[in-house]
Design a protein around this motif. Structure first.
Motif, mmCIF file in Angstrom:
data_model
loop_
_atom_site.group_PDB
_atom_site.id
_atom_site.type_symbol
_atom_site.label_atom_id
_atom_site.label_comp_id
_atom_site.label_asym_id
_atom_site.label_seq_id
_atom_site.Cartn_x
_atom_site.Cartn_y
_atom_site.Cartn_z
ATOM 1 N N GLU A 93 0.837 -1.206 0.000
ATOM 2 C CA GLU A 93 0.000 0.000 0.000
ATOM 3 C C GLU A 93 0.874 1.260 0.000
ATOM 4 N N TYR A 94 1.891 1.252 0.850
ATOM 5 C CA TYR A 94 2.763 2.419 0.965
ATOM 6 C C TYR A 94 3.497 2.681 -0.349
ATOM 7 N N VAL A 95 4.048 1.626 -0.954
ATOM 8 C CA VAL A 95 4.781 1.785 -2.207
ATOM 9 C C VAL A 95 3.862 2.303 -3.307
ATOM 10 N N ALA A 96 2.655 1.770 -3.374
ATOM 11 C CA ALA A 96 1.700 2.232 -4.384
ATOM 12 C C ALA A 96 1.395 3.720 -4.199
ATOM 13 N N ASP A 97 1.195 4.139 -2.961
ATOM 14 C CA ASP A 97 0.926 5.555 -2.690
ATOM 15 C C ASP A 97 2.105 6.428 -3.114
ATOM 16 N N GLU A 98 3.320 5.967 -2.821
ATOM 17 C CA GLU A 98 4.505 6.746 -3.163
ATOM 18 C C GLU A 98 4.711 6.814 -4.680
ATOM 19 N N LEU A 99 4.409 5.730 -5.370
ATOM 20 C CA LEU A 99 4.528 5.735 -6.826
ATOM 21 C C LEU A 99 3.553 6.710 -7.461
ATOM 22 N N GLU A 100 2.365 6.778 -6.884
ATOM 23 C CA GLU A 100 1.335 7.650 -7.442
ATOM 24 C C GLU A 100 1.486 9.094 -6.970
ATOM 25 N N GLY A 101 2.208 9.277 -5.843
ATOM 26 C CA GLY A 101 2.401 10.620 -5.341
ATOM 27 C C GLY A 101 1.287 11.115 -4.463
ATOM 28 N N GLU A 102 0.362 10.237 -4.098
ATOM 29 C CA GLU A 102 -0.729 10.600 -3.202
ATOM 30 C C GLU A 102 -1.283 9.349 -2.533
ATOM 31 N N SER A 114 -3.454 -4.057 -4.357
ATOM 32 C CA SER A 114 -2.239 -3.243 -4.324
ATOM 33 C C SER A 114 -1.261 -3.668 -5.411
ATOM 34 N N ILE A 115 -1.149 -4.965 -5.635
ATOM 35 C CA ILE A 115 -0.246 -5.462 -6.681
ATOM 36 C C ILE A 115 -0.672 -4.951 -8.047
ATOM 37 N N ARG A 116 -1.979 -5.037 -8.333
ATOM 38 C CA ARG A 116 -2.469 -4.549 -9.628
ATOM 39 C C ARG A 116 -2.226 -3.048 -9.773
ATOM 40 N N ARG A 117 -2.415 -2.322 -8.682
ATOM 41 C CA ARG A 117 -2.189 -0.872 -8.707
ATOM 42 C C ARG A 117 -0.719 -0.569 -8.968
ATOM 43 N N ILE A 118 0.180 -1.295 -8.310
ATOM 44 C CA ILE A 118 1.614 -1.086 -8.517
ATOM 45 C C ILE A 118 1.998 -1.390 -9.962
ATOM 46 N N GLU A 119 1.490 -2.485 -10.498
ATOM 47 C CA GLU A 119 1.806 -2.856 -11.884
ATOM 48 C C GLU A 119 1.362 -1.758 -12.851
ATOM 49 N N ARG A 120 0.181 -1.217 -12.617
ATOM 50 C CA ARG A 120 -0.323 -0.141 -13.487
ATOM 51 C C ARG A 120 0.567 1.096 -13.385
ATOM 52 N N LYS A 124 3.042 2.969 -16.184
ATOM 53 C CA LYS A 124 2.896 4.398 -16.470
ATOM 54 C C LYS A 124 4.247 5.107 -16.369
ATOM 55 N N LEU A 125 5.007 4.813 -15.309
ATOM 56 C CA LEU A 125 6.313 5.448 -15.131
ATOM 57 C C LEU A 125 7.289 5.020 -16.229
ATOM 58 N N ALA A 126 7.225 3.752 -16.607
ATOM 59 C CA ALA A 126 8.090 3.273 -17.690
ATOM 60 C C ALA A 126 7.767 3.994 -18.990
ATOM 61 N N ARG A 158 7.632 -6.178 -12.738
ATOM 62 C CA ARG A 158 8.162 -5.792 -14.030
ATOM 63 C C ARG A 158 7.339 -4.668 -14.633
ATOM 64 N N ALA A 159 8.000 -3.897 -15.494
ATOM 65 C CA ALA A 159 7.315 -2.892 -16.306
ATOM 66 C C ALA A 159 7.594 -3.291 -17.749
ATOM 67 N N GLY A 160 6.663 -4.026 -18.333
ATOM 68 C CA GLY A 160 6.914 -4.628 -19.634
ATOM 69 C C GLY A 160 7.949 -5.716 -19.487
ATOM 70 N N GLN A 161 9.033 -5.633 -20.257
ATOM 71 C CA GLN A 161 10.104 -6.620 -20.171
ATOM 72 C C GLN A 161 11.238 -6.184 -19.242
ATOM 73 N N ARG A 162 11.090 -5.013 -18.647
ATOM 74 C CA ARG A 162 12.153 -4.471 -17.805
ATOM 75 C C ARG A 162 11.863 -4.682 -16.317
ATOM 76 N N VAL A 163 12.931 -4.581 -15.522
ATOM 77 C CA VAL A 163 12.783 -4.590 -14.068
ATOM 78 C C VAL A 163 11.936 -3.387 -13.662
ATOM 79 N N GLY A 164 10.963 -3.616 -12.773
ATOM 80 C CA GLY A 164 10.052 -2.540 -12.392
ATOM 81 C C GLY A 164 10.723 -1.428 -11.619
ATOM 82 N N TRP A 165 11.665 -1.793 -10.758
ATOM 83 C CA TRP A 165 12.387 -0.820 -9.940
ATOM 84 C C TRP A 165 13.672 -1.467 -9.441
#
Length: 276
Positions: A93-102, A114-120, A124-126, A158-165
């Motif tokens: 939850e915390y990581v998802a909030d930080e990724l989204e900025g809110e 939370s996993i689906r939110r992080i993946e999305r 987006k960041l990628a 992952r973000a596509g074929q890349r490491v997510g972070w």
């Protein structure tokens, strides 16, 4: 008032030995620069994980700040993760909030949500050409095997074929033998850096650098005082800061023109007496 008078007496624009995160005071010792280069390589190549290890007071946090400054906006957000105190659901939850900025307006999110939110958000960041960094501070405090396993699973995003972070573990040296007993972690750590205390020449250069940033136009410590600073601090930056700051205060109180070894010895004896 004493601090202001101390600065005026030594003709300084600010306190040179304050333990702040001001990047102007970063001193590029050979050891610190080598670690900075390796960590920068790990992040620029989007490695799964990297490790920065050093004892207390060695400047780990300031070095991580310099790393973020050098990499620029393409790398981020930088997420500070206090994993030892958090359950997996809270971490996600915390990581998802930080990724989204809110912070999301949701009482309690499920792990799957939370996993689906992080993946999305990672996708987006990628798409924006950005690569997030998860900084795990005080990683040596993680003692439970299940926490290490949960933390390792974060690298599967992952973000596509890349490491997510990239996970950046920041810890004290006792973590190193623990990781050696966890092959799954050893295999995924692209870089391991260990900061060592300053050599005598580094201590002298470190003091000179910080004084120059603070506005000094001349040497304020005689060579023997610098030697005493190194010996008594064992080359640890935070200890150098404490001793040098108090020595300047003592020198001001005694109307000295330069700090001598005896001033450093005197403040060290007082400091160690009260800390024992």
């Amino acid at each position: 008032m004493a601090k202001l008078m101390y600065q005026a007496y030594w003709q300084l624009t600010e306190r040179p030995f304050e333990n702040s995160l001001d990047l102007r005071f970063y001193y590029p010792s050979q050891c610190h620069q080598a670690a900075l280069l390796k960590l920068r390589y790990a992040l620029e190549t989007q490695a799964e994980a990297a490790l920065l290890a050093a004892g207390p007071g060695m400047g780990k946090t300031l070095l991580v700040g310099m790393l973020g400054h050098l990499l620029g906006e393409r790398f981020g957000p930088w997420i500070q993760l206090g994993f030892p105190q958090m359950r997996l659901q809270e971490v996600l939850e915390y990581v998802a909030d930080e990724l989204e900025g809110e912070k999301t307006e949701r009482a309690s999110a499920s792990i799957a949500w939370s996993i689906r939110r992080i993946e999305r958000l990672l996708d987006k960041l990628a798409g924006q050409g950005r690569h997030p960094i998860l900084v795990v501070e005080d990683a040596h405090l993680i003692t439970e095997a299940e926490h290490w396993e949960e933390l390792r699973l974060l690298m599967n995003f992952r973000a596509g074929q890349r490491v997510g972070w990239t996970l950046l573990l920041v810890a004290q040296p006792p973590l190193l033998p623990l990781l050696e007993r966890m092959p799954a972690w050893e295999d995924r750590l692209a870089i391991k850096c260990l900061l060592r205390p300053f050599e005598p020449m580094d201590t002298a250069a470190y003091v000179a650098h910080r004084l120059k940033v603070a506005g000094a136009s001349r040497d304020l410590f005689e060579p023997d005082a610098l030697a005493a600073l190194h010996q008594l601090s064992h080359g640890v930056p935070r200890r150098i800061n404490r001793l040098a700051d108090l020595a300047l205060l003592l020198g001001y109180a005694e109307s000295q023109e330069i700090i001598l070894a005896e001033h450093v010895q005197a403040v060290a004896e007082e400091m160690f007496t009260f800390s024992s």
